[in-house]
Design an enzyme around this catalytic site. Structure first.
Site, PDB file in Angstrom:
ATOM      1  N   GLY A  44     -18.030   0.888 -47.123  1.00 54.19           N
ATOM      2  CA  GLY A  44     -17.938   2.111 -47.918  1.00 54.19           C
ATOM      3  C   GLY A  44     -19.176   2.325 -48.762  1.00 54.19           C
ATOM      4  O   GLY A  44     -19.129   2.996 -49.800  1.00 54.19           O
ATOM      5  N   GLY A  48     -19.921   7.550 -53.099  1.00 50.88           N
ATOM      6  CA  GLY A  48     -19.237   7.121 -54.311  1.00 50.88           C
ATOM      7  C   GLY A  48     -19.790   5.856 -54.917  1.00 50.88           C
ATOM      8  O   GLY A  48     -20.998   5.629 -54.961  1.00 50.88           O
ATOM      9  N   GLY A  50     -19.673   2.857 -53.785  1.00 48.44           N
ATOM     10  CA  GLY A  50     -20.338   2.020 -52.799  1.00 48.44           C
ATOM     11  C   GLY A  50     -21.798   2.374 -52.625  1.00 48.44           C
ATOM     12  O   GLY A  50     -22.649   1.489 -52.474  1.00 48.44           O
ATOM     13  N   SER A 177      -7.502  -2.268 -57.846  1.00 46.62           N
ATOM     14  CA  SER A 177      -7.317  -1.095 -58.705  1.00 46.62           C
ATOM     15  C   SER A 177      -6.307  -1.428 -59.793  1.00 46.62           C
ATOM     16  O   SER A 177      -5.443  -2.307 -59.618  1.00 46.62           O
ATOM     17  CB  SER A 177      -6.813   0.095 -57.874  1.00 46.62           C
ATOM     18  OG  SER A 177      -6.291   1.112 -58.698  1.00 46.62           O
ATOM     19  N   TYR A 202      -0.355   2.749 -51.835  1.00 48.94           N
ATOM     20  CA  TYR A 202      -1.688   2.451 -52.362  1.00 48.94           C
ATOM     21  C   TYR A 202      -1.624   1.267 -53.333  1.00 48.94           C
ATOM     22  O   TYR A 202      -2.427   0.324 -53.240  1.00 48.94           O
ATOM     23  CB  TYR A 202      -2.255   3.681 -53.064  1.00 48.94           C
ATOM     24  CG  TYR A 202      -3.622   3.474 -53.668  1.00 48.94           C
ATOM     25  CD1 TYR A 202      -4.769   3.630 -52.891  1.00 48.94           C
ATOM     26  CD2 TYR A 202      -3.770   3.115 -55.005  1.00 48.94           C
ATOM     27  CE1 TYR A 202      -6.032   3.433 -53.437  1.00 48.94           C
ATOM     28  CE2 TYR A 202      -5.028   2.912 -55.564  1.00 48.94           C
ATOM     29  CZ  TYR A 202      -6.148   3.081 -54.777  1.00 48.94           C
ATOM     30  OH  TYR A 202      -7.394   2.877 -55.320  1.00 48.94           O
TER      31      TYR A 202
END
Length: 328
Positions: A44, A48, A50, A177, A202
């Protein structure tokens, strides 16, 4: 009328206070470490957080391999990183974490063609785009956010072990997260569709990453490889676009203003990848560039063991493959 305006004013003031307090606690990676001669993978790494992580590491002289499933995005990101850092040693490779075949192909290519791997940053992830099964028989959100990274990390362990040295271990980062705190792990139900709310899936995937990191740290004791979880905080990235683009736009705007921009969100990962003392920690959970604590159930050894066994089965790792991956 005046009462309504007063309420609005109070709400605005509270939002501003929260924003100021939050912004004041956001930490920044202070390491000046160079990475000349080192090789880094950032999944990724094309957008963003990454992209910011990959750009920073390239600026430090590393060979940076960025990976995502989108050819055009990867090509554009490579050009951008090279232009900003003047480091020509930036490579884009296709990787679809929602496909076991793609993960194995990517890992085999790395093992065959790279002489070393010093840092693996499992940054790629998705929000809540859909609740369906992949061709591999796993929930899409779970496979991209957890199972794909699980398989990739294990397949790359031999090269990570080869590259780690006393006092300079290879480092594995898993991007979790704050929503891991709502996560639940029932190995028989993790991949069910139309069972969980998408936001719950998630959270489940992010809790699985913490459990995986803790279990893998135990497996890696005695080797020169460390593994840690990174919680970037609330970051305004395109992950919020997975539901509604309009809602996602406003969420990103609010979060960027009140909490963290993608650049700020990248700072804890950079700290864990670069800081000397962070390299002495394995099985840690980092927030704002310091060791913190995950939710209590993330440290349940029985849950971690059950999840590990089920994950090995689902990603189709054979006994001999797993032994080779973990051999120290």
């Amino acid at each position: 009328m005046y009462g309504f305006l007063l309420i609005i004013a109070i709400i605005v003031i509270l939002i501003l206070v929260v924003a100021v307090v939050q912004k004041s606690t956001n930490a920044i990676c202070l390491s000046k470490k160079r990475l000349d001669g080192k090789t880094v993978i950032v999944t990724g790494g094309t957008a963003g957080m990454g992209l910011h992580i990959a750009t920073d590491l390239a600026d430090r002289g590393a060979k940076v391999i960025i990976a995502c499933p989108f050819e055009e995005e990867g090509t554009n990101a490579t050009k951008q990183i090279v232009q900003e850092t003047e480091n020509e040693n930036v490579v884009f490779k296709l990787l679809d974490l929602g496909s076991l075949k793609s993960v194995r192909k990517f890992a085999a290519d790395i093992i065959k063609n790279e002489k070393r791997l010093d840092i693996l940053i499992n940054n790629a992830g998705i929000g809540t785009p859909g609740d369906f099964l992949t061709p591999d028989g796993m929930n899409f959100i779970m496979q991209v956010n957890y199972y794909g990274g699980f398989l990739l990390t294990l397949l790359l362990l031999p090269l990570l072990r080869k590259s780690g040295q006393p006092g300079e271990p290879s480092r594995i980062l898993l991007t979790t997260s704050v929503l891991h705190r709502i996560g639940q792990v029932d190995v028989d139900k993790l991949n069910l569709t139309n069972y969980w709310f998408k936001l719950q899936i998630y959270g489940n995937s992010k809790l699985c990453l913490v459990l995986f990191g803790n279990r893998l740290a135990e497996e890696l004791k005695g080797s020169h490889v460390v593994v840690n979880n990174v919680d970037p905080g609330a970051v305004g990235t395109r992950i919020f676009d997975s539901g509604s683009r309009v809602v996602g736009f406003f969420l990103k705007l609010v979060i960027n203003c009140m909490f963290k921009t993608p650049w700020l969100g990248a700072q804890t990962a950079l700290h864990v990848a670069l800081d000397k003392k962070a390299g002495e920690v394995s099985g840690g959970y980092f927030q704002n560039c310091r060791v913190s604590k995950a939710v209590r159930r993330a440290y349940c050894e029985d849950t971690a063991d059950s999840l590990w066994k089920e994950s090995v089965k689902l990603v189709q790792l054979t006994k001999s493959e797993l032994e080779e991956c973990l051999r120290t």
